[in-house]
Design a protein around this motif. Structure first.
Motif, short mmCIF file in Angstrom:
data_model
loop_
_atom_site.label_atom_id
_atom_site.label_comp_id
_atom_site.label_asym_id
_atom_site.label_seq_id
_atom_site.Cartn_x
_atom_site.Cartn_y
_atom_site.Cartn_z
N PHE A 185 75.32 -9.67 -12.18
CA PHE A 185 76.16 -10.84 -11.87
C PHE A 185 75.56 -11.67 -10.73
CE2 PHE A 185 79.67 -8.59 -14.11
CZ PHE A 185 80.05 -9.64 -14.94
N ARG A 194 76.96 -5.46 -10.75
CA ARG A 194 77.03 -6.56 -9.79
C ARG A 194 75.66 -7.18 -9.53
NH1 ARG A 194 81.81 -4.77 -5.54
NH2 ARG A 194 83.16 -3.86 -7.14
N LEU A 207 84.20 -9.86 -10.87
CA LEU A 207 84.62 -11.24 -11.07
C LEU A 207 85.14 -11.89 -9.79
CD1 LEU A 207 86.39 -11.03 -14.56
CD2 LEU A 207 84.07 -11.83 -14.03
#
Length: 393
Positions: free
Chosen positions: A118, A115, A210
């Motif tokens: 991301f 994460r 996501l």
């Protein structure tokens, strides 16, 4: 809030220190935490996260504090939903309870690393392309729709693509060797199921990011707040798993609540994108005059939805039925196939009897449905037969 590099480094070191502490003092020696142990440490980690939020409020400003708390609460709620998938995966691999802590800590560390990547990717996209907010909003609306679809435990496959590739690349044993990742079988070094379950959880962590990252970017675009809210929501997740283990299946309306939250944030993102619009085919590339949703209102909506969701789940007869059935299925499976320690097996069987007693107290319509589940009834019968065969006399 412009965060100096030294504060970044101190924060990263502090979070890493918490994870190292968790491993050294709790996970390294395989054991199943007691309820009180899980409760105390869960409260401690939540307390650290809340104190950090107070620090953000004090050293930053009220808006930054609200953004942090909104992000933290949202990420924590999404993490609880992720725990259910972890539970399904570990049940599929029949992970001994004493070894589940190691699997969970690996999942938390992998999720934090994934994460973080991301987060910085998302921040770079936002700084480069204003239309990314449209994309993030669309992702959240699609995810919200997916959460509303009914899904059984079978819908969360432990044999995902990553696991299948791992099985092809390296041979794997069928039995555990304590909490070791590799063992020797027939003179060859092979993977144990412990490594496979970690790979399965690592693969699902990528999918979780996501919806997790777009959701928190919908509440704040401050990368430091996004990172810390995500990190503190993940740290302590292991203890929370053992604290609410028996209640995970009881939260039957959690998916609906999360769907409402993600849809709300998705709409918030799209409104923000319209307000900052520079896409040529929308209003000739000019900003659109729309009402933007404040972070304070977002925090109130998120907390309100979660409170209603949890209360509705806990008072629901359907929730009690689903929880009793799921716990009975897991304990019967653990008794028959996983646990070999006689003392622990007896504890598991007592839990199974308590769950069967709870099932008998359910309304007849739920008991009838349970009796129609042939696989479950056969599993319970075999657990009783196994226990009777080892009973003295």
């Amino acid at each position: 809030m412009d965060v100096p590099a030294v504060v970044w480094w101190l924060t990263v070191i502090g979070i890493a220190g918490l994870l190292v502490f968790d491993f050294v003092f709790h996970v390294r020696k395989a054991h199943a935490p007691t309820l009180s142990e899980a409760a105390w440490w869960s409260a401690g980690y939540v307390g650290v996260a809340l104190l950090f939020g107070v620090g953000v409020w004090f050293f930053g400003d009220a808006e930054m504090g609200v953004q942090y708390f909104a992000g933290y609460v949202t990420e924590k709620a999404l993490s609880v939903d992720n725990l259910f998938v972890f539970l399904v995966i570990m049940s599929s691999f029949k992970v001994p309870r004493a070894s589940q802590q190691k699997v969970l800590l690996f999942g938390i560390v992998f999720a934090l690393v994934a994460r973080t990547g991301f987060i910085f990717l998302g921040a770079a996209l936002i700084n480069t392309f204003a239309w990314v907010f449209y994309l993030f909003g669309l992702i959240l609306l699609i995810t919200a729709g997916q959460l509303l679809k009914p899904e059984s435990e079978e819908g969360h496959s432990s044999d995902n693509l990553v696991v299948r590739v791992a099985r092809k690349m390296l041979p794997a044993s069928d039995t555990y060797d304590g909490d070791k990742l590799f063992t020797v079988a027939n003179g060859k070094r092979v993977m144990t199921p412990m490594l496979l379950v970690m790979i399965a959880i690592g693969g699902t962590d990528l999918l979780f990011a996501l919806d997790s990252i777009p959701a928190i970017f919908g509440l704040t675009q401050n990368v430091y707040l996004v990172f810390t809210a995500t990190a503190f929501a993940l740290v302590g997740l292991r203890q929370l798993y053992f604290l609410i283990d028996g209640l995970l299946d009881r939260l039957i309306y959690l998916a609906i609540g999360l769907a409402a939250i993600l849809a709300f944030i998705g709409v918030k993102l799209i409104l923000h994108a319209l307000h900052e619009n520079n896409v040529p085919f929308i209003n000739d590339g000019e900003p659109v005059k729309v009402v933007e949703i404040s972070t304070g209102l977002s925090l109130a909506v998120i907390i309100g939805v979660l409170v209603v969701t949890v209360i509705a789940s806990l008072v629901s007869a359907k929730g009690r039925a689903q929880n009793a059935v799921s716990c009975a299925r897991r304990h019967a499976t653990e008794y028959l196939y996983v646990e070999r320690d006689p003392v622990r097996r007896e504890e598991i069987f007592r839990d199974l009897l308590a769950e069967e007693a709870a099932i008998r107290k359910l309304p007849e319509k739920y008991r009838a449905r349970i009796r129609d589940e042939e696989k479950l009834m056969d599993l319970l019968r075999r657990a009783h037969a196994e226990h009777d065969s080892h009973a003295p006399g």
